[in-house]
Design a protein around this motif. Structure first.
Motif, PDB file in Angstrom:
ATOM      1  N   LEU A   1      -1.351  -0.188  -8.465  1.00 37.80           N
ATOM      2  CA  LEU A   1      -1.617  -0.512  -7.310  1.00 37.80           C
ATOM      3  C   LEU A   1      -1.012   0.746  -6.552  1.00 37.80           C
ATOM      4  CD1 LEU A   1      -3.096  -2.244  -5.228  1.00 37.80           C
ATOM      5  CD2 LEU A   1      -0.609  -3.623  -5.362  1.00 37.80           C
ATOM      6  N   ILE A   2       0.215   0.904  -6.303  1.00 38.09           N
ATOM      7  CA  ILE A   2       1.124   1.806  -5.452  1.00 38.09           C
ATOM      8  C   ILE A   2       0.085   3.183  -5.216  1.00 38.09           C
ATOM      9  CG2 ILE A   2       2.781   2.251  -7.275  1.00 38.09           C
ATOM     10  CD1 ILE A   2       4.691   1.876  -3.934  1.00 38.09           C
ATOM     11  N   ARG A   3       0.255   3.731  -6.561  1.00 36.30           N
ATOM     12  CA  ARG A   3      -0.713   5.286  -6.564  1.00 36.30           C
ATOM     13  C   ARG A   3      -2.426   5.424  -5.748  1.00 36.30           C
ATOM     14  NH1 ARG A   3      -0.361   6.722 -11.805  1.00 36.30           N
ATOM     15  NH2 ARG A   3      -2.682   4.805 -12.034  1.00 36.30           N
ATOM     16  N   ASN A   4      -2.956   3.902  -5.893  1.00 36.37           N
ATOM     17  CA  ASN A   4      -3.635   3.194  -4.847  1.00 36.37           C
ATOM     18  C   ASN A   4      -3.774   3.611  -3.258  1.00 36.37           C
ATOM     19  OD1 ASN A   4      -5.532   3.786  -7.093  1.00 36.37           O
ATOM     20  ND2 ASN A   4      -5.632   1.897  -7.588  1.00 36.37           N
ATOM     21  N   LEU A   5      -2.803   2.993  -3.422  1.00 41.41           N
ATOM     22  CA  LEU A   5      -2.044   2.330  -1.534  1.00 41.41           C
ATOM     23  C   LEU A   5      -1.296   3.993  -1.441  1.00 41.41           C
ATOM     24  CD1 LEU A   5      -0.931  -0.210  -1.889  1.00 41.41           C
ATOM     25  CD2 LEU A   5      -2.473  -0.404  -0.645  1.00 41.41           C
ATOM     26  N   LYS A   6      -1.302   4.898  -1.284  1.00 41.22           N
ATOM     27  CA  LYS A   6      -0.733   5.776  -1.317  1.00 41.22           C
ATOM     28  C   LYS A   6      -1.730   6.935  -0.463  1.00 41.22           C
ATOM     29  CE  LYS A   6       3.660   6.131  -3.259  1.00 41.22           C
ATOM     30  NZ  LYS A   6       4.768   6.534  -4.455  1.00 41.22           N
TER      31      LYS A   6
ATOM     32  N   LEU B   1       8.206  -5.238  -7.053  1.00 39.28           N
ATOM     33  CA  LEU B   1       7.155  -4.583  -6.455  1.00 39.28           C
ATOM     34  C   LEU B   1       8.487  -3.708  -5.834  1.00 39.28           C
ATOM     35  CD1 LEU B   1       5.965  -7.073  -4.255  1.00 39.28           C
ATOM     36  CD2 LEU B   1       4.599  -5.484  -4.877  1.00 39.28           C
ATOM     37  N   LYS B   2       9.193  -3.621  -6.051  1.00 37.98           N
ATOM     38  CA  LYS B   2      10.485  -2.969  -6.020  1.00 37.98           C
ATOM     39  C   LYS B   2      10.868  -2.200  -6.964  1.00 37.98           C
ATOM     40  CE  LYS B   2      14.252  -4.726  -2.795  1.00 37.98           C
ATOM     41  NZ  LYS B   2      14.577  -6.796  -2.445  1.00 37.98           N
ATOM     42  N   LYS B   3      10.545  -1.981  -8.112  1.00 35.40           N
ATOM     43  CA  LYS B   3      10.512  -1.327  -8.886  1.00 35.40           C
ATOM     44  C   LYS B   3       9.277  -0.011  -9.255  1.00 35.40           C
ATOM     45  CE  LYS B   3      10.398  -1.336 -14.103  1.00 35.40           C
ATOM     46  NZ  LYS B   3      11.068  -1.982 -15.332  1.00 35.40           N
ATOM     47  N   PHE B   4       8.653  -0.948  -8.502  1.00 39.95           N
ATOM     48  CA  PHE B   4       8.155   0.131  -8.815  1.00 39.95           C
ATOM     49  C   PHE B   4       7.451   1.305  -7.161  1.00 39.95           C
ATOM     50  CE2 PHE B   4       6.890  -2.094 -12.346  1.00 39.95           C
ATOM     51  CZ  PHE B   4       6.963  -1.541 -13.869  1.00 39.95           C
ATOM     52  N   GLY B   5       8.165   0.585  -6.726  1.00 42.84           N
ATOM     53  CA  GLY B   5       8.134   2.393  -5.078  1.00 42.84           C
ATOM     54  C   GLY B   5       7.939   0.693  -3.831  1.00 42.84           C
ATOM     55  N   PHE B   6       7.770   0.143  -3.927  1.00 49.34           N
ATOM     56  CA  PHE B   6       7.298  -0.861  -2.505  1.00 49.34           C
ATOM     57  C   PHE B   6       8.635  -0.900  -1.551  1.00 49.34           C
ATOM     58  CE2 PHE B   6       3.753  -2.619  -4.588  1.00 49.34           C
ATOM     59  CZ  PHE B   6       2.411  -2.000  -3.158  1.00 49.34           C
ATOM     60  N   LYS B   7       8.422  -1.045  -0.890  1.00 49.50           N
ATOM     61  CA  LYS B   7      10.413  -1.410   0.382  1.00 49.50           C
ATOM     62  C   LYS B   7       9.445  -2.896   0.646  1.00 49.50           C
ATOM     63  CE  LYS B   7      11.147   2.877   2.768  1.00 49.50           C
ATOM     64  NZ  LYS B   7      10.716   4.036   3.091  1.00 49.50           N
ATOM     65  N   ASN B   8      10.473  -3.756  -0.069  1.00 50.83           N
ATOM     66  CA  ASN B   8       9.190  -5.239  -0.197  1.00 50.83           C
ATOM     67  C   ASN B   8      10.817  -5.935   0.844  1.00 50.83           C
ATOM     68  OD1 ASN B   8       7.460  -7.414  -0.730  1.00 50.83           O
ATOM     69  ND2 ASN B   8       9.520  -8.451  -1.744  1.00 50.83           N
ATOM     70  N   LYS B   9       9.873  -7.105   1.486  1.00 48.88           N
ATOM     71  CA  LYS B   9      10.679  -8.213   2.612  1.00 48.88           C
ATOM     72  C   LYS B   9       9.668  -9.650   2.338  1.00 48.88           C
ATOM     73  CE  LYS B   9      11.901  -5.471   6.893  1.00 48.88           C
ATOM     74  NZ  LYS B   9      11.301  -4.432   7.567  1.00 48.88           N
TER      75      LYS B   9
ATOM     76  N   MET C   1       5.327   3.225   0.755  1.00 52.97           N
ATOM     77  CA  MET C   1       4.069   1.563   1.242  1.00 52.97           C
ATOM     78  C   MET C   1       5.440   0.308   1.399  1.00 52.97           C
ATOM     79  SD  MET C   1       1.062   2.436   0.870  1.00 52.97           S
ATOM     80  CE  MET C   1       1.296   4.329   1.322  1.00 52.97           C
ATOM     81  N   ASN C   2       4.525  -0.263   2.221  1.00 54.15           N
ATOM     82  CA  ASN C   2       5.770  -1.642   3.182  1.00 54.15           C
ATOM     83  C   ASN C   2       4.695  -2.841   2.186  1.00 54.15           C
ATOM     84  OD1 ASN C   2       8.141  -0.681   4.564  1.00 54.15           O
ATOM     85  ND2 ASN C   2       6.010   0.562   6.289  1.00 54.15           N
ATOM     86  N   SER C   3       5.845  -3.945   1.310  1.00 56.45           N
ATOM     87  CA  SER C   3       4.997  -4.912   1.259  1.00 56.45           C
ATOM     88  C   SER C   3       6.067  -6.518   1.585  1.00 56.45           C
ATOM     89  CB  SER C   3       4.892  -5.076  -0.428  1.00 56.45           C
ATOM     90  OG  SER C   3       6.045  -5.327  -1.131  1.00 56.45           O
ATOM     91  N   SER C   4       5.436  -6.891   1.805  1.00 58.04           N
ATOM     92  CA  SER C   4       5.590  -8.893   1.937  1.00 58.04           C
ATOM     93  C   SER C   4       5.625  -9.338   0.863  1.00 58.04           C
ATOM     94  CB  SER C   4       5.805  -9.193   2.806  1.00 58.04           C
ATOM     95  OG  SER C   4       5.717  -7.739   4.197  1.00 58.04           O
ATOM     96  N   VAL C   5       6.637 -10.748   1.312  1.00 53.85           N
ATOM     97  CA  VAL C   5       6.182 -11.577  -0.358  1.00 53.85           C
ATOM     98  C   VAL C   5       6.593 -12.731   1.094  1.00 53.85           C
ATOM     99  CG1 VAL C   5       7.331 -12.636  -2.359  1.00 53.85           C
ATOM    100  CG2 VAL C   5       6.710 -10.337  -2.982  1.00 53.85           C
ATOM    101  N   ILE C   6       5.663 -13.888   0.478  1.00 54.33           N
ATOM    102  CA  ILE C   6       5.917 -15.166   1.453  1.00 54.33           C
ATOM    103  C   ILE C   6       6.671 -16.386   0.377  1.00 54.33           C
ATOM    104  CG2 ILE C   6       5.267 -17.036   2.707  1.00 54.33           C
ATOM    105  CD1 ILE C   6       3.699 -14.035   3.941  1.00 54.33           C
TER     106      ILE C   6
ATOM    107  N   LEU D   1       4.423 -11.698  10.667  1.00 61.10           N
ATOM    108  CA  LEU D   1       4.860 -11.076   9.141  1.00 61.10           C
ATOM    109  C   LEU D   1       5.136  -9.711   9.583  1.00 61.10           C
ATOM    110  CD1 LEU D   1       0.815 -11.039   7.715  1.00 61.10           C
ATOM    111  CD2 LEU D   1       3.037 -12.562   7.146  1.00 61.10           C
ATOM    112  N   PRO D   2       5.659  -9.090   9.214  1.00 63.30           N
ATOM    113  CA  PRO D   2       6.503  -7.334   9.405  1.00 63.30           C
ATOM    114  C   PRO D   2       5.174  -6.780   8.567  1.00 63.30           C
ATOM    115  CG  PRO D   2       7.628  -8.558   7.107  1.00 63.30           C
ATOM    116  CD  PRO D   2       6.804  -8.925   7.765  1.00 63.30           C
ATOM    117  N   LYS D   3       5.413  -5.860   9.467  1.00 58.29           N
ATOM    118  CA  LYS D   3       4.773  -4.358   8.849  1.00 58.29           C
ATOM    119  C   LYS D   3       4.402  -4.297   7.459  1.00 58.29           C
ATOM    120  CE  LYS D   3       3.341   0.273  10.920  1.00 58.29           C
ATOM    121  NZ  LYS D   3       2.905   0.614   9.654  1.00 58.29           N
ATOM    122  N   SER D   4       3.231  -4.615   7.205  1.00 54.63           N
ATOM    123  CA  SER D   4       3.055  -4.830   5.472  1.00 54.63           C
ATOM    124  C   SER D   4       1.733  -3.830   4.973  1.00 54.63           C
ATOM    125  CB  SER D   4       2.785  -6.010   4.803  1.00 54.63           C
ATOM    126  OG  SER D   4       4.082  -6.731   5.038  1.00 54.63           O
ATOM    127  N   ASP D   5       1.784  -2.947   4.088  1.00 55.12           N
ATOM    128  CA  ASP D   5       0.052  -2.186   3.723  1.00 55.12           C
ATOM    129  C   ASP D   5      -0.059  -3.930   2.657  1.00 55.12           C
ATOM    130  OD1 ASP D   5       0.393  -0.215   4.559  1.00 55.12           O
ATOM    131  OD2 ASP D   5       2.808   0.187   3.460  1.00 55.12           O
TER     132      ASP D   5
END
Lengths: 77, 227
Positions: free
Chosen positions: B222-227, B21-29, B1-6, B38-42
């Protein structure tokens, strides 16, 4: 053209800063101060010679940025 | 899952959010406010802090920044947006969420742990979460949620109130309201429930020894719900 804008909280919206100022004034001996509402004042220098056009721009500016109309009113003077 | 923090000038919870976000598995930018794409984000996160020094009104300048139009487009197309603290203030200033965050009723900056009761779990943020009272941290001067009576009614009718401040056993009362927020509201959704704004910081509650782990529950869920 210079335009002045005053932004105030709508009546009924809580103003804790105004309240603190009022209580301080009362404590300083100005016991006749019943209420204080704090607002914001802006001086805009708008590059327009036509007063109507300048005021129209100011109104748009107030609606889009200077005032949050959920809680604030604005006056252009 | 990709996330972005502004990141806005004055954001100060951006890196905490990145860590969480990274601790729980998001690939964050991390995305700078002056970018326009925005980069491709979930998930897009607007972090806490004092964007633009809280000038004019909290969140008002950030709400007009260059990146914001992409965030609004992303949100309007159903993308998941989370605004924490200053991020919540920014979301109300953009109009994506109703109401406004006013100065705390006691005119003090409040920094402490609070309990919140999750009010609606039929959404990606809270679905399947196994606790309905969570301990989060708050640190704000303007967290006093306010909206008109009509707006409050529509928030209630559409089940858009995400969380209430409450006691440790889940009682929603005046005593557990830290900032004077109308009806103890700590967070709200938009109508479609893909945008969540809340004052409490889940990203500060992800360490067993330092803080407690109710934030971990939030992000894991949250990340479980997004998968």
């Amino acid at each position: 053209m210079k335009i002045k804008v005053i932004v105030t909280l709508k009546s009924g919206v809580l103003d804790p800063q105004g309240k603190a100022i009022q209580q301080t004034l009362n404590g300083m001996g100005f016991e006749n101060v019943k209420d204080v509402r704090q607002g914001k004042y802006f001086d805009l220098d708008i590059n327009e010679n036509d007063e109507q056009k300048a005021k129209h721009s100011a109104e748009e500016i107030c609606k889009k940025l200077l005032a949050n109309q959920v809680i604030e009113d604005f006056k252009i003077i | 899952m990709n996330s972005s923090v502004i990141i806005f000038p004055g954001s100060n919870c951006d890196r905490d959010m990145d860590v969480a976000l990274k601790k729980f598995g998001f690939k964050n930018k991390m995305v700078w406010h002056d970018d326009d794409k925005l980069p491709k984000s979930d998930l897009i996160v607007l972090p806490g802090g004092f964007s633009y020094g809280d000038y004019l009104r909290c969140g008002s300048i950030a709400g007009k920044s260059k990146i914001i139009q992409s965030v609004i487009d992303f949100a309007n197309s159903g993308g998941l947006v989370l605004g924490i603290c200053n991020g919540f203030q920014i979301l109300t200033e953009t109009g994506l969420l109703k109401g406004v965050l006013q100065q705390n009723k006691n005119i003090e900056f409040i920094c402490k742990n609070v309990f919140v009761k999750i009010n609606n779990s039929e959404n990606k943020f809270f679905e399947n979460i196994d606790k309905d009272v969570l301990e989060f941290h708050i640190a704000h001067n303007e967290g006093n949620y306010f909206c008109s009576e009509d707006e409050l009614k529509s928030l209630e009718d559409n089940n858009q109130i995400a969380a209430y401040y409450c006691s440790s056993d889940g009682k929603v009362d005046d005593k557990s309201n830290p900032n004077g927020a109308i009806k103890n509201i700590a967070g709200i959704f938009n109508e479609k429930k893909n945008i969540l704004g809340m004052m409490p910081h889940p990203e500060r509650m992800i360490d067993k020894y330092l803080s407690g782990e109710d934030g971990s529950k939030f992000f894991e869920n949250l990340i479980r719900n997004l998968k």
